[in-house]
Motif scaffolding. Sequence first.
Motif, mmCIF file in Angstrom:
data_model
loop_
_atom_site.group_PDB
_atom_site.id
_atom_site.type_symbol
_atom_site.label_atom_id
_atom_site.label_comp_id
_atom_site.label_asym_id
_atom_site.label_seq_id
_atom_site.Cartn_x
_atom_site.Cartn_y
_atom_site.Cartn_z
ATOM 1 N N LEU A 1 -0.463 7.559 9.260
ATOM 2 C CA LEU A 1 -0.759 6.951 7.970
ATOM 3 C C LEU A 1 0.491 6.905 7.099
ATOM 4 O O LEU A 1 0.742 5.914 6.409
ATOM 5 C CB LEU A 1 -1.880 7.731 7.279
ATOM 6 C CG LEU A 1 -2.592 7.041 6.118
ATOM 7 C CD1 LEU A 1 -3.295 5.782 6.585
ATOM 8 C CD2 LEU A 1 -3.593 8.003 5.462
ATOM 9 N N GLN A 2 1.274 7.979 7.130
ATOM 10 C CA GLN A 2 2.524 8.008 6.373
ATOM 11 C C GLN A 2 3.468 6.894 6.814
ATOM 12 O O GLN A 2 4.094 6.224 5.991
ATOM 13 C CB GLN A 2 3.228 9.356 6.559
ATOM 14 C CG GLN A 2 2.532 10.537 5.911
ATOM 15 C CD GLN A 2 3.321 11.821 6.091
ATOM 16 O OE1 GLN A 2 4.541 11.847 5.955
ATOM 17 N NE2 GLN A 2 2.632 12.904 6.407
ATOM 18 N N ARG A 3 3.582 6.715 8.126
ATOM 19 C CA ARG A 3 4.504 5.699 8.648
ATOM 20 C C ARG A 3 4.027 4.284 8.354
ATOM 21 O O ARG A 3 4.830 3.375 8.131
ATOM 22 C CB ARG A 3 4.688 5.898 10.155
ATOM 23 C CG ARG A 3 5.498 7.124 10.531
ATOM 24 C CD ARG A 3 5.869 7.105 11.996
ATOM 25 N NE ARG A 3 4.706 7.328 12.840
ATOM 26 C CZ ARG A 3 4.315 8.519 13.285
ATOM 27 N NH1 ARG A 3 4.995 9.608 12.947
ATOM 28 N NH2 ARG A 3 3.251 8.642 14.056
ATOM 29 N N VAL B 1 0.848 -1.198 0.000
ATOM 30 C CA VAL B 1 0.000 0.000 0.000
ATOM 31 C C VAL B 1 0.879 1.242 0.000
ATOM 32 O O VAL B 1 1.677 1.458 0.920
ATOM 33 C CB VAL B 1 -0.937 0.039 1.222
ATOM 34 C CG1 VAL B 1 -1.834 1.270 1.163
ATOM 35 C CG2 VAL B 1 -1.797 -1.219 1.287
ATOM 36 N N GLU B 2 0.731 2.047 -1.045
ATOM 37 C CA GLU B 2 1.439 3.318 -1.133
ATOM 38 C C GLU B 2 0.451 4.454 -0.922
ATOM 39 O O GLU B 2 -0.740 4.323 -1.236
ATOM 40 C CB GLU B 2 2.141 3.447 -2.489
ATOM 41 C CG GLU B 2 3.207 2.381 -2.696
ATOM 42 C CD GLU B 2 3.954 2.514 -4.011
ATOM 43 O OE1 GLU B 2 4.984 1.837 -4.165
ATOM 44 O OE2 GLU B 2 3.500 3.290 -4.881
ATOM 45 N N LEU B 3 0.955 5.558 -0.402
ATOM 46 C CA LEU B 3 0.112 6.701 -0.045
ATOM 47 C C LEU B 3 0.564 7.935 -0.789
ATOM 48 O O LEU B 3 1.771 8.196 -0.907
ATOM 49 C CB LEU B 3 0.198 6.930 1.472
ATOM 50 C CG LEU B 3 -0.588 8.102 2.066
ATOM 51 C CD1 LEU B 3 -2.087 7.834 1.984
ATOM 52 C CD2 LEU B 3 -0.168 8.331 3.524
ATOM 53 N N LEU B 4 -0.402 8.709 -1.288
ATOM 54 C CA LEU B 4 -0.100 9.980 -1.936
ATOM 55 C C LEU B 4 -1.021 11.043 -1.350
ATOM 56 O O LEU B 4 -2.237 10.841 -1.278
ATOM 57 C CB LEU B 4 -0.285 9.874 -3.450
ATOM 58 C CG LEU B 4 0.163 11.078 -4.287
ATOM 59 C CD1 LEU B 4 0.627 10.618 -5.673
ATOM 60 C CD2 LEU B 4 -0.947 12.122 -4.459
ATOM 61 N N ALA C 1 2.112 3.286 5.754
ATOM 62 C CA ALA C 1 2.157 2.972 4.318
ATOM 63 C C ALA C 1 3.546 2.468 3.933
ATOM 64 O O ALA C 1 4.557 2.800 4.561
ATOM 65 C CB ALA C 1 1.796 4.208 3.500
ATOM 66 N N ASP C 2 3.601 1.660 2.890
ATOM 67 C CA ASP C 2 4.879 1.138 2.416
ATOM 68 C C ASP C 2 5.725 2.217 1.750
ATOM 69 O O ASP C 2 6.952 2.105 1.690
ATOM 70 C CB ASP C 2 4.640 -0.016 1.435
ATOM 71 C CG ASP C 2 3.993 -1.211 2.119
ATOM 72 O OD1 ASP C 2 4.631 -1.802 3.003
ATOM 73 O OD2 ASP C 2 2.827 -1.535 1.788
ATOM 74 N N ALA C 3 5.073 3.239 1.249
ATOM 75 C CA ALA C 3 5.783 4.388 0.687
ATOM 76 C C ALA C 3 4.829 5.567 0.701
ATOM 77 O O ALA C 3 3.610 5.402 0.550
ATOM 78 C CB ALA C 3 6.253 4.106 -0.744
ATOM 79 N N PHE C 4 5.378 6.761 0.913
ATOM 80 C CA PHE C 4 4.565 7.972 0.889
ATOM 81 C C PHE C 4 5.142 8.948 -0.120
ATOM 82 O O PHE C 4 6.356 9.185 -0.151
ATOM 83 C CB PHE C 4 4.510 8.634 2.267
ATOM 84 C CG PHE C 4 3.899 10.020 2.230
ATOM 85 C CD1 PHE C 4 2.573 10.182 1.868
ATOM 86 C CD2 PHE C 4 4.658 11.138 2.528
ATOM 87 C CE1 PHE C 4 2.003 11.454 1.805
ATOM 88 C CE2 PHE C 4 4.104 12.404 2.479
ATOM 89 C CZ PHE C 4 2.772 12.560 2.119
#
Length: 272
Positions: free
Chosen positions: A149-151, A137-140, A153-156
């Motif tokens: 949520l940033q921490r 799960v990546e976050l934008l 996620a697998d990438a932000f």
Amino acid sequence: MLKVGVFVDAENIKFNGGYQLRYDILRRFAARDGGTLLRLNTYLAFDQERAKNDSEYAKKSYIYQQMVRDFGWKIIVKQVKRYVDDEGTVTTKANADLDLAVDAMLQVENLDLILLVTGDGDFLQVVTALQNRGCRVELLGFNNVSKQLQRQADAFYRGYLIPDLLPFSYEPRNEWGKPGSCVRGVCTKWFQDKGYGFLRFIREISPNLWITDPRENDSPYESVFCHINELADDVTPELLLNRETVVEFYLKESDVDDGLIATNVRLVYDPS
């Protein structure tokens, strides 16, 4: 082949820095690693009551939805609801959190990667559950993105930094990354005693965003020289030392070498 799903919390993004987000660029970003886009869902609000009395609003909403559909997105429309409290104050709400969470959980077995576009910390448990089902799960997001949520996620990815994802209203023909264009980036080094430093921006959408050193041949990043005289009043060296600070600036060819220099550096995102 990587199977990708994108879920956009459009109302959260709209009110937190992502107004005018370009869905065509978002699609390219999600598929940057050659993945197959199986789900492209965006959850939009529509005020039916307002549309009855405001034909211009109804027309613009329809045109916008059609444009997003033309880029291959499925639109889930959430009707705006009005609530009146005991004092007669009217509040409106069009929350799509539950719909988005349920859709993502139902689709997770068909996906390898989910790009979640939001800043809402209410999705923290959803992200954890998706990861526990074996999905990356990546976050934008742009502004007000939950730290938890940033921490988790697998990438932000900070949306401001993705080339052309958020247009410059005052530069409609902007050619991102070319000399004379406007870009957004972060500061990587600043020498307080010398009054200069280096900014870094993403030159192009690439699967190699993890190669952050511009000196690497496969890196999509580029380093730019910046003098303190080019900083706007609210862009202090202290602020630049925070790697989460986002600035926008114009690119100019250097007179002394083959590199680029930054001019007219302005603040976009202050993490403090």
